[in-house]
Scaffold this motif. Structure first.
Motif, PDB file in Angstrom:
ATOM      1  N   ILE A   1      54.166  45.323  37.860  1.00 47.76           N
ATOM      2  CA  ILE A   1      54.223  44.444  39.039  1.00 47.76           C
ATOM      3  C   ILE A   1      53.399  45.048  40.167  1.00 47.76           C
ATOM      4  O   ILE A   1      52.615  44.352  40.830  1.00 47.76           O
ATOM      5  CB  ILE A   1      55.682  44.210  39.472  1.00 47.76           C
ATOM      6  N   ALA A   2      53.553  46.352  40.377  1.00 46.34           N
ATOM      7  CA  ALA A   2      52.747  47.028  41.405  1.00 46.34           C
ATOM      8  C   ALA A   2      51.260  46.956  41.057  1.00 46.34           C
ATOM      9  O   ALA A   2      50.409  46.764  41.943  1.00 46.34           O
ATOM     10  CB  ALA A   2      53.184  48.490  41.535  1.00 46.34           C
ATOM     11  N   TYR A   3      50.955  47.066  39.779  1.00 44.99           N
ATOM     12  CA  TYR A   3      49.551  47.093  39.320  1.00 44.99           C
ATOM     13  C   TYR A   3      48.885  45.715  39.427  1.00 44.99           C
ATOM     14  O   TYR A   3      47.688  45.603  39.726  1.00 44.99           O
ATOM     15  CB  TYR A   3      49.536  47.563  37.866  1.00 44.99           C
ATOM     16  N   GLN A   4      49.651  44.649  39.199  1.00 38.95           N
ATOM     17  CA  GLN A   4      49.051  43.332  39.007  1.00 38.95           C
ATOM     18  C   GLN A   4      49.272  42.350  40.162  1.00 38.95           C
ATOM     19  O   GLN A   4      48.759  41.223  40.093  1.00 38.95           O
ATOM     20  CB  GLN A   4      49.613  42.695  37.730  1.00 38.95           C
ATOM     21  N   HIS A   5      49.985  42.705  41.212  1.00 40.44           N
ATOM     22  CA  HIS A   5      50.374  41.693  42.191  1.00 40.44           C
ATOM     23  C   HIS A   5      49.210  41.178  43.036  1.00 40.44           C
ATOM     24  O   HIS A   5      49.371  40.200  43.779  1.00 40.44           O
ATOM     25  CB  HIS A   5      51.515  42.193  43.096  1.00 40.44           C
ATOM     26  N   HIS A   6      48.024  41.795  42.913  1.00 42.32           N
ATOM     27  CA  HIS A   6      46.832  41.274  43.590  1.00 42.32           C
ATOM     28  C   HIS A   6      45.818  40.684  42.613  1.00 42.32           C
ATOM     29  O   HIS A   6      44.689  40.382  42.994  1.00 42.32           O
ATOM     30  CB  HIS A   6      46.171  42.370  44.430  1.00 42.32           C
ATOM     31  N   GLU A   7      46.216  40.497  41.362  1.00 38.77           N
ATOM     32  CA  GLU A   7      45.338  39.842  40.394  1.00 38.77           C
ATOM     33  C   GLU A   7      45.423  38.323  40.585  1.00 38.77           C
ATOM     34  O   GLU A   7      46.449  37.796  41.001  1.00 38.77           O
ATOM     35  CB  GLU A   7      45.737  40.207  38.969  1.00 38.77           C
ATOM     36  N   HIS A   8      44.315  37.626  40.276  1.00 37.66           N
ATOM     37  CA  HIS A   8      44.249  36.167  40.403  1.00 37.66           C
ATOM     38  C   HIS A   8      44.044  35.537  39.036  1.00 37.66           C
ATOM     39  O   HIS A   8      43.406  36.140  38.155  1.00 37.66           O
ATOM     40  CB  HIS A   8      43.101  35.760  41.320  1.00 37.66           C
ATOM     41  N   LEU A   9      44.517  34.325  38.874  1.00 40.11           N
ATOM     42  CA  LEU A   9      44.399  33.650  37.585  1.00 40.11           C
ATOM     43  C   LEU A   9      42.953  33.522  37.118  1.00 40.11           C
ATOM     44  O   LEU A   9      42.669  33.581  35.924  1.00 40.11           O
ATOM     45  CB  LEU A   9      45.024  32.250  37.659  1.00 40.11           C
ATOM     46  N   ASP A  10      42.026  33.359  38.068  1.00 32.09           N
ATOM     47  CA  ASP A  10      40.617  33.146  37.702  1.00 32.09           C
ATOM     48  C   ASP A  10      39.827  34.442  37.555  1.00 32.09           C
ATOM     49  O   ASP A  10      38.608  34.415  37.360  1.00 32.09           O
ATOM     50  CB  ASP A  10      39.931  32.228  38.712  1.00 32.09           C
ATOM     51  N   GLY A  11      40.503  35.599  37.662  1.00 33.23           N
ATOM     52  CA  GLY A  11      39.832  36.882  37.476  1.00 33.23           C
ATOM     53  C   GLY A  11      39.206  37.457  38.734  1.00 33.23           C
ATOM     54  O   GLY A  11      38.561  38.516  38.680  1.00 33.23           O
ATOM     55  N   SER A  12      39.395  36.790  39.871  1.00 37.15           N
ATOM     56  CA  SER A  12      38.764  37.253  41.113  1.00 37.15           C
ATOM     57  C   SER A  12      39.606  38.271  41.878  1.00 37.15           C
ATOM     58  O   SER A  12      39.202  38.738  42.939  1.00 37.15           O
ATOM     59  CB  SER A  12      38.475  36.051  42.025  1.00 37.15           C
ATOM     60  N   GLY A  13      40.778  38.625  41.343  1.00 34.89           N
ATOM     61  CA  GLY A  13      41.639  39.577  42.043  1.00 34.89           C
ATOM     62  C   GLY A  13      41.270  41.016  41.755  1.00 34.89           C
ATOM     63  O   GLY A  13      40.198  41.310  41.225  1.00 34.89           O
ATOM     64  N   TYR A  14      42.165  41.930  42.117  1.00 33.62           N
ATOM     65  CA  TYR A  14      41.909  43.358  41.907  1.00 33.62           C
ATOM     66  C   TYR A  14      43.220  44.043  41.526  1.00 33.62           C
ATOM     67  O   TYR A  14      44.291  43.481  41.715  1.00 33.62           O
ATOM     68  CB  TYR A  14      41.300  43.979  43.172  1.00 33.62           C
TER      69      TYR A  14
END
Length: 379
Positions: free
Chosen positions: A217-230
């Protein structure tokens, strides 16, 4: 309710928000009658505006009920603060207090599942992370319950939400609170906090918790469905449902909270911003479910409509875009002889044209010589 600048607060007005410091102690709790001493203290703390229930101290409307109890929220903030403090002192993280706080949040939500999210709290700039983490946990747990998660999964989700920003311990506070534009180097530092959080949380030892899921959750909470997150540019299927939920709660709370570099957006503006990102940044079914339970126009909000001015009387789950109003004035700023109850579901989507707040609300009441809060006092 109405948000007023600190200079317009008066003795006897009732607060619609709680104000916390970093350790979980509240400077003021929602429903407090203001005194000049309180107002002076808020000014010294640097708080620029506060939501109140009525302009008239003789109309002490109660604030909307929170989705979790005040003591639950305060205890959880204290536990997150204590966790950060222990880590900074190179001590081990204590799981039992955080687990207890998570269970209390879930229990409160189960007890009153009909409560809508109607108002967030206020946090001081330097104390943002702790209360933010608790609000994200409460909002995430609410969404997890609506998804019919098991008790075990709810605990994982809530614990992960409480600790989702733990990687920010590696980020200089001056960067986190910087009012101006960040440099490329500062952006890079911010973008590393999910990985730092994951590295810290994956080392937890617990026989009762899904440590890997909490760390993710800490690792992925800034990921976006379209791959534009980090930080890893993950796409839809590679992002856990827990992380998709926390991402929604995290952004909503960030948008509706004042920071050194931005104002607090009202819920209906946060809704417009986030729904534009549906399918790109956020999971569409989860986002819809979330906003079905967030009052875009909290009870007591005064709205300008196609028919005139009205005050929000009721908001219902699943129909949060369409509150029930009591219309009290026409578009010519004339009081109606008799207030009219309006179901906004009976009108077009653009029936509500704006929210009347701050100085505009005071000017409207002065012109009409009428306080619409009196209509709610009669209920």
């Amino acid at each position: 309710m109405i948000r007023l600048p600190i200079t317009r607060l008066r003795d006897g007005m009732v607060t619609a928000q709680s104000i916390y410091n970093s350790e979980g102690a509240s400077y003021l709790t929602r429903g407090t009658k203001l005194s000049q001493q309180y107002i002076d203290r808020l000014h010294k703390l640097g708080i620029s505006s506060v939501a109140i229930t009525s302009l008239d101290p003789d109309m002490p409307l109660p604030p909307p009920e929170d989705i979790i109890r005040e003591d639950t929220r305060v205890t959880a903030i204290h536990q997150v603060y204590d966790t950060y403090a222990r880590i900074q002192q190179a001590k081990d993280m204590e799981i039992p207090p955080l687990l207890s706080a998570s269970e209390s949040i879930i229990a409160d939500l189960i007890q009153k599942p009909e409560n809508l999210v109607q108002m967030t709290d206020i946090r001081l700039y330097d104390d943002y992370t702790f209360a933010h983490s608790v609000n994200v946990a409460a909002l995430s747990a609410m969404l997890g319950l609506l998804c019919h998660f098991t008790k075990s999964d709810l605990i994982t989700l809530t614990m992960g939400a409480l600790l989702h920003d733990i990687g920010k311990l590696n980020v200089n506070i001056k960067i986190l609170n910087k009012p101006g534009a960040l440099t490329d180097e500062e952006f890079q530092c911010i973008h590393l906090h999910p990985e730092w959080g994951w590295r810290r949380l994956r080392e937890l030892t617990s026989t009762s918790l899904d440590v890997a899921a909490i760390a993710n959750i800490a690792y992925q909470h800034h990921e976006h469905l379209d791959g534009s997150g980090y930080p890893r540019h993950l796409t839809d299927d590679s992002i856990s449902d827990f992380s998709k939920i926390v991402a929604i709660a995290d952004v909503y709370d960030a948008l509706t909270t004042q920071r050194p570099y931005k104002k607090a957006y009202p819920p209906h503006i946060a809704y417009k911003i986030m729904t534009k990102c549906s399918g790109k940044q956020f999971d569409p079914p989860l986002l819809k479910l979330f906003f079905d339970h967030v009052a875009l126009y909290p009870i007591g909000t005064v709205l300008k409509t196609a028919m005139g001015y009205g005050i929000v009387k009721d908001v219902h789950i699943g129909m949060t875009r369409y509150p029930r109003l009591i219309l009290f004035a026409d578009n010519s700023n004339q009081l109606l002889p008799t207030p009219i109850t309006i179901e906004t579901t009976d009108h077009d989507s653009d029936f509500i044209t704006s929210v009347i707040d701050g100085n505009d609300f005071g000017a409207l009441c002065f012109r009409l010589k009428f306080n619409p809060a009196s209509l709610l006092m009669q209920e």
